[in-house]
Design a protein around this motif. Structure first.
Motif, PDB file in Angstrom:
ATOM      1  N   LEU A  76      39.355  49.350  46.979  1.00 26.67           N
ATOM      2  CA  LEU A  76      40.163  48.687  45.955  1.00 26.67           C
ATOM      3  C   LEU A  76      40.858  47.443  46.496  1.00 26.67           C
ATOM      4  O   LEU A  76      40.974  46.432  45.786  1.00 26.67           O
ATOM      5  N   VAL A  77      41.281  47.492  47.748  1.00 25.13           N
ATOM      6  CA  VAL A  77      41.876  46.303  48.376  1.00 25.13           C
ATOM      7  C   VAL A  77      40.826  45.198  48.458  1.00 25.13           C
ATOM      8  O   VAL A  77      41.098  44.034  48.130  1.00 25.13           O
ATOM      9  N   GLU A  78      39.615  45.546  48.875  1.00 19.19           N
ATOM     10  CA  GLU A  78      38.535  44.547  48.928  1.00 19.19           C
ATOM     11  C   GLU A  78      38.260  43.988  47.538  1.00 19.19           C
ATOM     12  O   GLU A  78      38.052  42.785  47.371  1.00 19.19           O
ATOM     13  N   TYR A  79      38.239  44.874  46.543  1.00 22.05           N
ATOM     14  CA  TYR A  79      38.023  44.433  45.168  1.00 22.05           C
ATOM     15  C   TYR A  79      39.087  43.392  44.777  1.00 22.05           C
ATOM     16  O   TYR A  79      38.770  42.345  44.227  1.00 22.05           O
ATOM     17  N   LYS A  80      40.338  43.707  45.075  1.00 27.87           N
ATOM     18  CA  LYS A  80      41.426  42.794  44.725  1.00 27.87           C
ATOM     19  C   LYS A  80      41.301  41.456  45.448  1.00 27.87           C
ATOM     20  O   LYS A  80      41.712  40.428  44.933  1.00 27.87           O
ATOM     21  N   GLN A  81      40.714  41.488  46.642  1.00 31.46           N
ATOM     22  CA  GLN A  81      40.539  40.264  47.423  1.00 31.46           C
ATOM     23  C   GLN A  81      39.257  39.529  47.045  1.00 31.46           C
ATOM     24  O   GLN A  81      38.948  38.496  47.612  1.00 31.46           O
ATOM     25  N   GLY A  82      38.493  40.109  46.114  1.00 29.10           N
ATOM     26  CA  GLY A  82      37.273  39.467  45.650  1.00 29.10           C
ATOM     27  C   GLY A  82      36.095  39.616  46.588  1.00 29.10           C
ATOM     28  O   GLY A  82      35.144  38.855  46.502  1.00 29.10           O
ATOM     29  N   GLU A  83      36.134  40.633  47.475  1.00 32.26           N
ATOM     30  CA  GLU A  83      35.070  40.795  48.469  1.00 32.26           C
ATOM     31  C   GLU A  83      34.009  41.806  48.066  1.00 32.26           C
ATOM     32  O   GLU A  83      32.998  41.937  48.721  1.00 32.26           O
ATOM     33  N   SER A  84      34.232  42.569  47.004  1.00 33.03           N
ATOM     34  CA  SER A  84      33.251  43.572  46.598  1.00 33.03           C
ATOM     35  C   SER A  84      32.055  42.897  45.965  1.00 33.03           C
ATOM     36  O   SER A  84      32.128  41.765  45.501  1.00 33.03           O
ATOM     37  N   THR A  85      30.958  43.607  45.924  1.00 31.82           N
ATOM     38  CA  THR A  85      29.748  43.068  45.328  1.00 31.82           C
ATOM     39  C   THR A  85      29.383  43.865  44.092  1.00 31.82           C
ATOM     40  O   THR A  85      29.548  45.079  44.050  1.00 31.82           O
ATOM     41  N   GLU A  86      28.914  43.170  43.091  1.00 30.37           N
ATOM     42  CA  GLU A  86      28.489  43.846  41.879  1.00 30.37           C
ATOM     43  C   GLU A  86      27.098  44.427  42.082  1.00 30.37           C
ATOM     44  O   GLU A  86      26.238  43.821  42.724  1.00 30.37           O
ATOM     45  N   ILE A  87      26.863  45.618  41.543  1.00 24.05           N
ATOM     46  CA  ILE A  87      25.576  46.285  41.675  1.00 24.05           C
ATOM     47  C   ILE A  87      24.599  45.655  40.685  1.00 24.05           C
ATOM     48  O   ILE A  87      24.900  45.582  39.485  1.00 24.05           O
ATOM     49  N   PRO A  88      23.438  45.218  41.159  1.00 21.34           N
ATOM     50  CA  PRO A  88      22.443  44.643  40.251  1.00 21.34           C
ATOM     51  C   PRO A  88      21.960  45.692  39.246  1.00 21.34           C
ATOM     52  O   PRO A  88      21.928  46.887  39.532  1.00 21.34           O
ATOM     53  N   ASP A  89      21.553  45.235  38.048  1.00 19.54           N
ATOM     54  CA  ASP A  89      21.083  46.138  37.007  1.00 19.54           C
ATOM     55  C   ASP A  89      19.887  46.972  37.468  1.00 19.54           C
ATOM     56  O   ASP A  89      19.759  48.136  37.098  1.00 19.54           O
TER      57      ASP A  89
END
Length: 103
Positions: A76-89
């Motif tokens: 969640l910290v990474e998500y907030k920092q914009g470091e997470s990656t979206e899972i491709p469809d």
């Protein structure tokens, strides 16, 4: 949906959705203790990201220095920092196929 690969725990992957107002919409964990992680997923649904981080950060599992809840806070910290990656469809579709075989 965002994905995170936890470190030092039994779970292998965490995927979660967050609403525009920074509330957890859903959590899916692959690997780990199924009952505990299903319970965790249900408990945090609808909670604010910052509240989840505050409540679960630093929890350990046995002799490990971390736990699945603690790893979720790191995700969640990474998500907030914009470091997470979206899972491709295409990956999402493959995951649904695997889940249907496991059910």
């Amino acid at each position: 949906m965002f994905t995170y690969t936890p470190k030092g725990v039994c779970s292998k992957q965490m995927m979660f959705d967050v609403t525009e107002d920074d509330t957890i919409k859903s959590l899916r964990v692959i690997g780990g203790c199924p009952g505990n992680l299903e319970g965790l997923s249900r408990l945090i649904e609808g909670m604010a990201v910052d509240e989840v981080i505050a409540k679960l950060s630093g929890i350990t599992c046995g002799k490990k220095s971390t736990s699945c809840p603690d790893q979720l806070t790191k995700a969640l910290v990474e998500y907030k920092q914009g470091e997470s990656t979206e899972i491709p469809d295409s990956v999402k579709a493959g995951m649904k196929l695997v889940e249907s075989f496991l059910s």
